[in-house]
Design a protein around this motif. Structure first.
Motif, PDB file in Angstrom:
ATOM      1  N   UNK A  21     107.264 -40.256  73.261  1.00  0.00           N
ATOM      2  CA  UNK A  21     106.202 -39.263  74.443  1.00  0.00           C
ATOM      3  C   UNK A  21     104.725 -38.214  72.775  1.00  0.00           C
ATOM      4  N   UNK A  22     104.005 -38.623  73.269  1.00  0.00           N
ATOM      5  CA  UNK A  22     102.425 -38.357  72.897  1.00  0.00           C
ATOM      6  C   UNK A  22     101.811 -37.047  73.008  1.00  0.00           C
ATOM      7  N   UNK A  23     102.594 -35.955  72.854  1.00  0.00           N
ATOM      8  CA  UNK A  23     101.510 -34.484  72.575  1.00  0.00           C
ATOM      9  C   UNK A  23     102.637 -33.162  73.359  1.00  0.00           C
ATOM     10  N   UNK A  24     102.419 -31.816  73.854  1.00  0.00           N
ATOM     11  CA  UNK A  24     103.778 -31.314  74.222  1.00  0.00           C
ATOM     12  C   UNK A  24     103.180 -30.292  74.539  1.00  0.00           C
ATOM     13  N   UNK A  25     102.002 -30.359  75.570  1.00  0.00           N
ATOM     14  CA  UNK A  25     101.753 -29.474  76.379  1.00  0.00           C
ATOM     15  C   UNK A  25     102.759 -29.601  77.912  1.00  0.00           C
ATOM     16  N   UNK A 306     102.060 -41.051  77.155  1.00  0.00           N
ATOM     17  CA  UNK A 306     101.171 -40.316  77.390  1.00  0.00           C
ATOM     18  C   UNK A 306     100.460 -38.372  78.482  1.00  0.00           C
ATOM     19  N   UNK A 307     100.653 -37.852  77.147  1.00  0.00           N
ATOM     20  CA  UNK A 307     100.926 -36.267  77.478  1.00  0.00           C
ATOM     21  C   UNK A 307     100.040 -35.636  76.572  1.00  0.00           C
ATOM     22  N   UNK A 308      99.183 -36.258  76.072  1.00  0.00           N
ATOM     23  CA  UNK A 308      97.690 -35.318  74.954  1.00  0.00           C
ATOM     24  C   UNK A 308      97.026 -34.614  75.485  1.00  0.00           C
ATOM     25  N   UNK A 312      92.525 -35.584  74.922  1.00  0.00           N
ATOM     26  CA  UNK A 312      93.319 -36.606  74.685  1.00  0.00           C
ATOM     27  C   UNK A 312      94.257 -37.333  75.199  1.00  0.00           C
ATOM     28  N   UNK A 313      94.263 -38.035  75.952  1.00  0.00           N
ATOM     29  CA  UNK A 313      94.903 -38.991  76.415  1.00  0.00           C
ATOM     30  C   UNK A 313      94.130 -39.669  76.863  1.00  0.00           C
ATOM     31  N   UNK A 314      92.335 -39.104  77.439  1.00  0.00           N
ATOM     32  CA  UNK A 314      91.393 -39.907  77.817  1.00  0.00           C
ATOM     33  C   UNK A 314      90.882 -40.845  77.041  1.00  0.00           C
TER      34      UNK A 314
END
Length: 606
Positions: A21-25, A306-308, A312-314
């Motif tokens: 998982x990329x990102x922690x929001x 992707x959860x950046x 970040x994701x785009x």
């Protein structure tokens, strides 16, 4: 076929993982927790920012100087002293033509600095931009689960406890009433004790400042009403996702979390485990990233979420498709339908009515301007009150000569009167106790902040922005003119608020003045829109919910999948959609217990 990555270090995770998982929001935390329920330590979360334990958020000017994010690899033109250096603070402030954005870096993502509001948008929002079948009715169970996990409740009543009285709440309610609008207390994700936030709706809140473990095992403090929600809550009174979803993912289900890691690219693997730009992901992916203290690393995984965040994701997907060529199948719709969610902030200073914006949670109520009732898609927005920390009030007071010259004259006159009284008293009767107290009372009473208000608005912009790459970095093309009916309606409401409080000072967005004319968003959305086919969007709204068209095992779960503005604070909708996507990946129906009950009883939560 690409390189196989030999010669690079693998870091701590040499095995093939079940999921990265990329990102922690909100999207990343929910994905990490739900996937860890199924695969435990086979789940790894990568976060570019750092952890923020209780009491670690910066407050002093010296600390604040480093409290911003600046990517050291950014090659864009910079002043000499900024070249080749980076910062790893909380705030990532992006500047583009006609649109600026404020996002967050840290374990917990945007939840660390958001204003706590959990507000479901009206059904009308899902009619125009959203794919058929994905609507309020479908998402309602997921809204309910997320609401329960995040402990969303309105502020406690203050009739029997004057310490809980928040002046600006009533001020904004009175304004809404005068305008013939409806004001409601907002459900906010703030900890007022387990019984109040998670238990019986009729329960009383815990005493202000009382510490206890929340229902998930993390220590929190019953809200202290300090107004510091947006600068990081040092008492952990906000229900940020590091205190629920991520806490359970790591401490209960065994997910592994690695901070200070900046992901560079994602490459699909072939049947031999080698990087292959022509592969479709069925054999997994290699995620390349930089450990900011130790250098380049990579990890292999069956699936990637992707959860950046929207930006970040785009940016990562655009680089993978257009710069590195590792994900060439991604839809041409990538980057389309960007929205700032109609975000707009205004300031009304030195009114005649008390606002006291330095006390209480950041937002306590919302007033409806044609979003929920008498829906008007051209001018639909909500108006929310706002607080800011007391230490900022001293800064505002220092700006009084510019903001309110008359206020300075009044203070000088009070000081002169005090001096005259002191001279007379000293000459006639001698010194007396209380002189110093009298002086400070005269100078400090009625400070500028006490009668000033911050007006937060968000609404239905046209969601017609475009995200693209410019010199390898994300860029936003924002057709501001299409949203002018909304912005004019918002500015008009601010002028009416100014008249209501009897103020002589009103300014919309500091960047709204000519020649800048920039919007500012703290809720960037879109670019990876949910759809039923790649001609309409980037990720699937069908049976493969959240999966990127053209790739197996590659998912997006954050604000970027929303097909447009939701008008209300988007946290609720991002969370509901992320729960829905996680259920599709794992096959596990979500519950607000986060499967802790099943683990305690040594049974499966599937």
């Amino acid at each position: 076929m690409g390189q196989n990555g030999s010669g690079q270090k693998t870091g701590k995770f040499p095995e093939l993982l079940e999921a990265v998982v990329i990102g922690s929001g909100f999207g990343g935390a929910i994905s990490c927790c739900r996937l860890a329920q199924k695969w435990g330590e086979g789940v790894l979360l990568l976060e570019r920012g750092k952890r923020y334990p209780m009491g670690s958020f910066p407050r002093s000017p010296h600390q604040m100087a480093d409290n911003f994010w600046r990517d050291p690899s950014d090659s864009a033109p910079r002043p000499g002293h900024m070249r080749g250096s980076g910062l790893r603070g909380l705030y990532d402030i992006r500047n583009y033509a006609k649109m600026d954005a404020v996002v967050c870096a840290g374990l917990g993502g945007g939840s660390l600095i958001y204003a706590n509001v959990f507000l479901e948008p009206p059904e009308q929002v899902f009619v125009s931009n959203w794919p058929a079948g994905v609507n309020k009715e479908l998402l309602q169970p997921y809204y309910d689960v997320a609401r329960a996990v995040l402990g969303a409740r309105s502020i406690p009543p203050w009739e029997d406890d004057p310490r809980r009285h928040i002046s600006r709440t009533k001020l904004f309610q009175d304004f809404a009433r005068e305008q013939g609008r409806e004001s409601r207390l907002a459900d906010i994700c703030v900890f007022f004790g387990n019984d109040y936030s998670y238990g019986n709706p009729q329960a009383s809140p815990a005493s202000i400042g009382l510490q206890e473990k929340n229902r998930y095992g993390a220590t929190q403090t019953s809200c202290t009403y300090c107004g510091e929600c947006d600068v990081g809550c040092n008492t952990h009174s906000k229900n940020t996702v590091d205190l629920n979803y991520l806490y359970v993912a790591e401490h209960v289900h065994g997910a592994r979390i690695q901070t200070d890691c900046l992901v560079e690219k994602i490459v699909p693997l072939n049947e031999h485990g080698d990087e292959d730009h022509a592969a479709d992901g069925r054999h997994g992916y290699r995620v390349h990233y930089h450990e900011l203290d130790d250098g380049a690393a990579w990890i292999d995984t069956h699936r990637v979420v992707l959860s950046a965040g929207t930006l970040g994701t785009n940016e990562l997907l655009l680089r993978c498709r257009d710069m590195y060529g590792t994900l060439p199948r991604i839809s041409k719709q990538l980057g389309q339908r960007f929205s700032g969610n109609g975000d707009f902030v205004s300031f009304v200073a030195a009114g005649k009515k008390v606002a006291d914006p330095n006390y209480g949670p950041v937002i306590t109520q919302y007033s409806d301007f044609n979003l929920f009732k008498a829906h008007d898609s051209q001018r639909a927005f909500i108006l929310e009150d706002a607080s800011y920390p007391a230490f900022m009030a001293w800064f505002v007071e220092g700006m009084q000569p510019m903001l309110s010259p008359l206020g300075v004259v009044k203070k000088i006159w009070r000081a002169v009167r005090w001096l005259w009284r002191r001279i007379k008293q000293t000459l006639i009767r001698g010194k007396w106790s209380g002189q110093v107290a009298d002086l400070f009372h005269e100078i400090l009473k009625g400070d500028l902040s006490y009668r000033s208000s911050v007006l937060l608005c968000m609404g239905l912009d046209k969601s017609d922005g475009v995200l693209s790459l410019k010199e390898g970095r994300l860029d936003i093309q924002w057709p501001q003119k299409s949203g002018m009916p909304l912005y004019r309606a918002i500015v008009d409401s601010g002028k009416k608020f100014k008249a209501f409080v009897g103020s002589g000072f009103f300014t919309p967005l500091p960047t709204w003045k000519w020649p800048l004319r920039n919007n500012i968003t703290v809720h960037p959305l879109g670019g990876c829109a949910l759809a039923h086919d790649p001609e309409q969007g980037v990720v699937s709204a069908g049976n493969d919910r959240g999966q990127v068209f053209g790739y197996q095992g590659l998912y997006v779960a954050d604000g970027s999948v929303l097909p447009g503005a939701v008008g209300a604070n988007p946290v609720a909708t991002i969370s509901a959609v992320s729960e829905w996507i996680a259920e599709g990946i794992t096959g596990i129906s979500p519950n607000d217990d986060l499967c802790m009950y099943y683990l305690r009883n040594k049974s499966s939560c599937e």
